[in-house]
Write a protein that holds these residues in place. Sequence first.
Motif: not given
Length: 113
Positions: A39-50
Amino acid sequence: MNRGLVGVLIYTVGIGAPTGITVAPEPAQADEDLPPIRQLHRQGEIRSLAAFVERARQRYPEARLIEAELLRDGGRLIYEVELVDSDGVVRELFFDARTGERVTGYDEESQDH
């Protein structure tokens, strides 16, 4: 200061090449104040682990990924990417999950997890 483990991301590897990223169940000691990692990633709060895994592999091209964790240090979210090189040496790299900047001098031992 509120510090601790937010979640664990495990990069699964097969023979030779990585096969995917698995988000492990949120641990019991995970921050109750934060939404799940996806959810944090979808909301743009964090970047992708990849992207962070790729940066770590560029630094240590022969290393294999062991795991990655999303840590909380106060209001800051930090990815820890852990690799093992061909000599068996474990390498830990830390990145700010929001900005993408490399975090140097981070003291994981002071974490409350």
